[in-house]
Design an enzyme around this catalytic site. Structure first.
Site, mmCIF file in Angstrom:
data_model
loop_
_atom_site.group_PDB
_atom_site.id
_atom_site.type_symbol
_atom_site.label_atom_id
_atom_site.label_comp_id
_atom_site.label_asym_id
_atom_site.label_seq_id
_atom_site.Cartn_x
_atom_site.Cartn_y
_atom_site.Cartn_z
ATOM 1 N N HIS A 235 0.845 -1.199 0.000
ATOM 2 C CA HIS A 235 0.000 0.000 0.000
ATOM 3 C C HIS A 235 0.877 1.245 0.000
ATOM 4 O O HIS A 235 1.464 1.612 1.020
ATOM 5 C CB HIS A 235 -0.944 0.033 1.206
ATOM 6 N N CYS A 236 0.985 1.859 -1.157
ATOM 7 C CA CYS A 236 1.745 3.106 -1.281
ATOM 8 C C CYS A 236 1.172 3.862 -2.476
ATOM 9 O O CYS A 236 0.348 3.328 -3.219
ATOM 10 C CB CYS A 236 3.233 2.823 -1.439
ATOM 11 N N HIS A 237 1.600 5.104 -2.613
ATOM 12 C CA HIS A 237 1.028 5.963 -3.653
ATOM 13 C C HIS A 237 2.143 6.674 -4.430
ATOM 14 O O HIS A 237 3.259 6.813 -3.928
ATOM 15 C CB HIS A 237 0.157 7.062 -3.035
ATOM 16 N N TYR B 266 -7.685 17.555 -1.669
ATOM 17 C CA TYR B 266 -6.411 18.033 -1.129
ATOM 18 C C TYR B 266 -5.379 18.068 -2.259
ATOM 19 O O TYR B 266 -5.543 17.391 -3.274
ATOM 20 C CB TYR B 266 -5.911 17.120 0.006
ATOM 21 N N THR C 172 -7.175 9.717 -4.219
ATOM 22 C CA THR C 172 -8.262 10.562 -4.710
ATOM 23 C C THR C 172 -7.785 11.883 -5.319
ATOM 24 O O THR C 172 -8.500 12.474 -6.111
ATOM 25 C CB THR C 172 -9.240 10.883 -3.565
ATOM 26 N N ARG D 62 -10.286 0.724 -6.692
ATOM 27 C CA ARG D 62 -10.511 1.170 -5.318
ATOM 28 C C ARG D 62 -11.807 1.962 -5.228
ATOM 29 O O ARG D 62 -12.056 2.851 -6.053
ATOM 30 C CB ARG D 62 -9.353 2.065 -4.884
ATOM 31 N N TYR E 19 -12.114 1.535 1.090
ATOM 32 C CA TYR E 19 -11.589 2.402 2.146
ATOM 33 C C TYR E 19 -12.774 3.097 2.806
ATOM 34 O O TYR E 19 -13.533 3.809 2.141
ATOM 35 C CB TYR E 19 -10.625 3.431 1.535
ATOM 36 N N ASP F 73 2.175 2.934 3.192
ATOM 37 C CA ASP F 73 1.300 4.094 2.943
ATOM 38 C C ASP F 73 2.097 5.344 2.551
ATOM 39 O O ASP F 73 1.574 6.462 2.593
ATOM 40 C CB ASP F 73 0.361 4.412 4.111
HETATM 41 O O1 LIG Z 1 -3.204 6.801 1.962
HETATM 42 C C1 LIG Z 1 -4.273 6.455 2.428
HETATM 43 O O2 LIG Z 1 -4.552 5.276 2.432
HETATM 44 C C2 LIG Z 1 -5.142 7.392 2.987
HETATM 45 C C3 LIG Z 1 -5.566 8.603 2.599
HETATM 46 C C4 LIG Z 1 -5.577 9.192 1.275
HETATM 47 C C5 LIG Z 1 -6.296 8.393 0.283
HETATM 48 O O3 LIG Z 1 -6.510 7.232 0.463
HETATM 49 C C6 LIG Z 1 -6.771 8.984 -0.982
HETATM 50 O O4 LIG Z 1 -6.666 10.188 -1.185
HETATM 51 O O5 LIG Z 1 -7.272 8.216 -1.800
HETATM 52 C C7 LIG Z 1 -6.133 9.371 3.696
HETATM 53 O O6 LIG Z 1 -6.567 8.751 4.687
HETATM 54 O O7 LIG Z 1 -6.173 10.590 3.595
#
Ligand SMILES: O=C(O)/C=C(\CC(=O)C(=O)O)C(=O)O
Length: 317
Positions: free
Chosen positions: A44-46, A62, A90, A137, A170, A270
């Site tokens: 789980h990373c972005h 954001y 997101t 997701r 989520y 994360d």
């Molecule tokens: O990194 C995560 O899992 C959590 C996030 C951001 C997120 O999921 C998103 O923007 O899609 C959070 O709780 O703000």
């Protein structure tokens, strides 16, 4: 702000200004004391932007600090992971370009979880699959998204199921009662982010976490990420300043899930930890949280290697 399109730590490029108060990811993380097993996956990373190259979505709630694929892969190598699962966030909406670019750069060492809309075509899904996407997701966290109607999500499930993909969900713990039946009806594998975000000030044996455990028990297609102690913790201590036994208030929750469902749990950093308000963890010290929640070498291998490989690299590459 720079117009070069090059991501620099702490900077968001391409005309985007970070959300006020944004905490940047931790530069120069410690080397973990815990040696990750061979083949370990950060599940789980972005990646964020860089904004100059991959603009943030107009509908975002954001604007993050840029966090590029190259920076993610440098962290992977530093921490000792072999692979990544990159999850669409997101702030990029349903534009998966930054994700796809990162997957292509990974040379097969990353898989992806995308965001798609109900009108996604078979051709678009095939292209995402070829890049390494293996799931979609659905986000129900109110501060992150406007609610999407469930019939639209059902339409997406019908389109992705034939590809063998799964759904990542989520949500906040307080919303599980309302969503329970909808989730239980999803026929694909289902992966819950961050243990369904329990309130860790409540009893691990209490009704709220009990409902989540029941959800997993009743639905053998449900997996979960025992992730984000830094997000869930109330009393810490924080993974900073050499603290290798951090977030002890989250440990009973994660440990319980690992013990009950050892073949349906995943772990990830994360990184770059979007929307944290209190502090930014040192990712090296965060890795040292793992042996506190998966306490034997066998459980660690399941959590970090066997389970993510079964879900994301089932063909055994
Ligand atoms: O990194 C995560 O899992 C959590 C996030 C951001 C997120 O999921 C998103 O923007 O899609 C959070 O709780 O703000």
């Amino acid at each position: 702000m720079t117009s070069s399109g090059t991501a620099t730590h702490g900077v968001t490029t391409g005309g985007f200004d970070k959300t006020p108060g944004w905490l940047d990811w931790y530069d120069g993380p410690a080397t973990p004391a815990f040696r990750l097993p061979a083949g370990a996956v950060d599940a789980h990373c972005h990646v964020f932007g860089p904004g100059g190259e991959f603009p943030y979505a107009p509908e975002r709630k954001y604007t993050p600090c840029d966090a590029s694929a190259a920076q993610l892969f440098a962290l992977r190598d530093h921490l000792g992971f072999d692979r990544n699962v990159i999850v669409q966030a997101t702030c990029h909406g349903a534009d998966n370009s930054a994700l796809v670019d990162a997957l292509r750069r990974s040379e097969g060492r990353a898989r992806g979880v995308a965001t798609v809309r109900r009108d996604v075509t078979a051709e678009q899904l095939a292209e995402l699959h070829a890049a390494g996407v293996r799931g979609v997701r659905f986000n129900f966290v109110k501060r992150l998204v406007d609610r999407v109607p469930t019939d639209s999500l059902e339409e997406i499930v019908a389109k992705i199921a034939p590809l063998g993909w799964h759904v990542v969900i989520y949500f906040e713990a307080e919303d599980l009662p309302e969503l329970y039946d909808f989730f239980s009806a999803i026929p694909t594998d289902l992966v819950v982010d961050h243990m369904g975000r329990p309130d860790v000030t409540k009893d691990v044996d209490g009704p709220e976490f009990g409902l989540f455990l029941r959800f997993m028990r009743e639905n053998p297609n449900v997996w979960t990420k025992v992730t984000c102690p830094e997000r869930l913790s109330v009393t810490g201590p924080r993974a900073l300043d050499g603290e290798r036994d951090a977030y002890t208030d989250v440990v009973p929750f994660a440990r319980r899930v690992v013990e009950l469902f050892p073949d349906r749990v995943l772990w990830g950093t994360d990184w770059p930890h979007p929307n944290l308000k209190d502090h930014m963890p040192d990712d090296g010290l965060l890795v040292d949280h793992i042996p506190h929640i998966a306490t034997t070498p066998e459980r660690q291998r399941q959590l970090l290697v066997d389970n993510p490989h079964r879900l994301y690299w089932p063909e055994g590459e």
